[in-house]
Motif scaffolding. Structure first.
Motif, PDB file in Angstrom:
ATOM      1  N   ILE A 199      13.084  52.937  34.934  1.00 60.39           N
ATOM      2  CA  ILE A 199      14.256  54.051  35.294  1.00 60.39           C
ATOM      3  C   ILE A 199      13.196  55.611  35.632  1.00 60.39           C
ATOM      4  CG2 ILE A 199      13.877  54.526  33.182  1.00 60.39           C
ATOM      5  CD1 ILE A 199      17.287  55.319  33.917  1.00 60.39           C
ATOM      6  N   THR A 200      14.157  55.935  36.691  1.00 62.39           N
ATOM      7  CA  THR A 200      13.200  57.293  37.591  1.00 62.39           C
ATOM      8  C   THR A 200      13.171  58.508  36.415  1.00 62.39           C
ATOM      9  OG1 THR A 200      15.175  58.090  38.770  1.00 62.39           O
ATOM     10  CG2 THR A 200      13.531  57.404  39.346  1.00 62.39           C
ATOM     11  N   ALA A 244       8.453  57.816  35.509  1.00 63.88           N
ATOM     12  CA  ALA A 244       9.426  56.716  35.440  1.00 63.88           C
ATOM     13  C   ALA A 244       8.995  56.454  34.448  1.00 63.88           C
ATOM     14  CB  ALA A 244       8.856  55.956  37.284  1.00 63.88           C
ATOM     15  N   GLY A 296      16.949  59.442  36.336  1.00 62.66           N
ATOM     16  CA  GLY A 296      17.992  58.391  36.013  1.00 62.66           C
ATOM     17  C   GLY A 296      18.715  57.577  36.973  1.00 62.66           C
ATOM     18  N   ASN A 297      17.429  57.027  38.627  1.00 62.51           N
ATOM     19  CA  ASN A 297      17.895  55.454  39.336  1.00 62.51           C
ATOM     20  C   ASN A 297      17.151  54.922  38.481  1.00 62.51           C
ATOM     21  OD1 ASN A 297      19.102  57.846  41.180  1.00 62.51           O
ATOM     22  ND2 ASN A 297      16.950  58.602  41.675  1.00 62.51           N
ATOM     23  N   THR A 298      18.108  53.142  38.607  1.00 66.50           N
ATOM     24  CA  THR A 298      17.484  52.780  37.784  1.00 66.50           C
ATOM     25  C   THR A 298      16.924  51.291  39.232  1.00 66.50           C
ATOM     26  OG1 THR A 298      19.453  51.648  37.625  1.00 66.50           O
ATOM     27  CG2 THR A 298      18.930  53.142  36.265  1.00 66.50           C
ATOM     28  N   ASN A 299      16.217  50.080  38.477  1.00 66.20           N
ATOM     29  CA  ASN A 299      15.425  49.384  39.644  1.00 66.20           C
ATOM     30  C   ASN A 299      15.470  47.936  38.691  1.00 66.20           C
ATOM     31  OD1 ASN A 299      14.678  48.081  41.943  1.00 66.20           O
ATOM     32  ND2 ASN A 299      12.333  48.052  41.519  1.00 66.20           N
ATOM     33  N   TYR A 300      16.398  46.829  39.140  1.00 65.04           N
ATOM     34  CA  TYR A 300      15.905  45.679  38.503  1.00 65.04           C
ATOM     35  C   TYR A 300      15.912  44.251  39.460  1.00 65.04           C
ATOM     36  CZ  TYR A 300      19.290  48.566  35.604  1.00 65.04           C
ATOM     37  OH  TYR A 300      19.730  49.201  34.038  1.00 65.04           O
ATOM     38  N   SER A 354      17.787  52.808  30.130  1.00 61.99           N
ATOM     39  CA  SER A 354      18.580  53.679  29.749  1.00 61.99           C
ATOM     40  C   SER A 354      17.459  54.615  29.303  1.00 61.99           C
ATOM     41  CB  SER A 354      19.520  53.815  28.663  1.00 61.99           C
ATOM     42  OG  SER A 354      19.582  53.466  27.973  1.00 61.99           O
ATOM     43  N   ARG A 355      17.477  56.121  28.955  1.00 62.57           N
ATOM     44  CA  ARG A 355      16.452  56.487  28.582  1.00 62.57           C
ATOM     45  C   ARG A 355      16.788  57.835  28.265  1.00 62.57           C
ATOM     46  NH1 ARG A 355      12.023  58.217  33.323  1.00 62.57           N
ATOM     47  NH2 ARG A 355      11.456  59.799  32.037  1.00 62.57           N
ATOM     48  N   VAL A 415      12.748  55.292  25.910  1.00 62.34           N
ATOM     49  CA  VAL A 415      13.119  54.249  27.142  1.00 62.34           C
ATOM     50  C   VAL A 415      14.114  53.312  26.296  1.00 62.34           C
ATOM     51  CG1 VAL A 415      11.242  52.798  28.405  1.00 62.34           C
ATOM     52  CG2 VAL A 415      13.003  53.385  29.019  1.00 62.34           C
ATOM     53  N   THR A 447      20.291  46.037  31.314  1.00 65.16           N
ATOM     54  CA  THR A 447      20.475  47.616  31.408  1.00 65.16           C
ATOM     55  C   THR A 447      19.615  48.080  31.080  1.00 65.16           C
ATOM     56  OG1 THR A 447      22.851  47.439  31.504  1.00 65.16           O
ATOM     57  CG2 THR A 447      21.797  49.844  31.342  1.00 65.16           C
TER      58      THR A 447
END
Length: 121
Positions: free
Chosen positions: A51-52, A33, A55-59, A70-71, A78, A68
């Motif tokens: 973001i893992t 992550a 591509g899973n995200t958490n806010y 992204s990586r 990142v 937003t």
């Protein structure tokens, strides 16, 4: 050794945008992550977004719909796109990454040096 270098902070007016970047370099076998934290004066450091590798995200609730994450896995980088910035977003923003430096090594958390984001009203 692993280094995380942030860039993109600065002074911006409310409702404007900024994009933060954080590049990881050094002895990197794999990165799990990656995320962004922030710390405002007199407050505790808090998670902004994560973001893992998949591509899973958490806010954080306070930034949902405005920020937003992204990586780019090929670049070990990142990003944090921050739109509709508010004065309460003012803080030092830190990049964090969970990195394994070798196939037999346990992953560890590494931190960047921080970049200041100041939003004026």
């Amino acid at each position: 050794q692993v280094q995380l270098v942030e860039s993109g902070g600065g002074l911006v007016q409310a409702e404007k945008s900024l994009r933060l970047s954080c590049a990881a370099s050094g002895s990197i076998f794999s990165i799990n992550a990656m995320g962004w934290y922030r710390q405002a004066p007199g407050k505790q450091r808090e998670l902004v977004a994560a973001i893992t590798s998949g591509g899973n995200t958490n806010y954080a609730d306070s930034v949902k719909g405005r920020f937003t994450i992204s990586r780019d896995n090929a670049k070990n980088t990142v990003y944090l796109q921050m739109n509709s910035l508010k004065p309460e977003d003012t803080a030092v923003y830190y990049c964090c990454a969970h990195i394994r430096t070798g196939w037999a090594e346990y992953p560890q958390y590494y931190w960047g040096q921080g970049t200041q984001v100041t939003v004026s009203s």
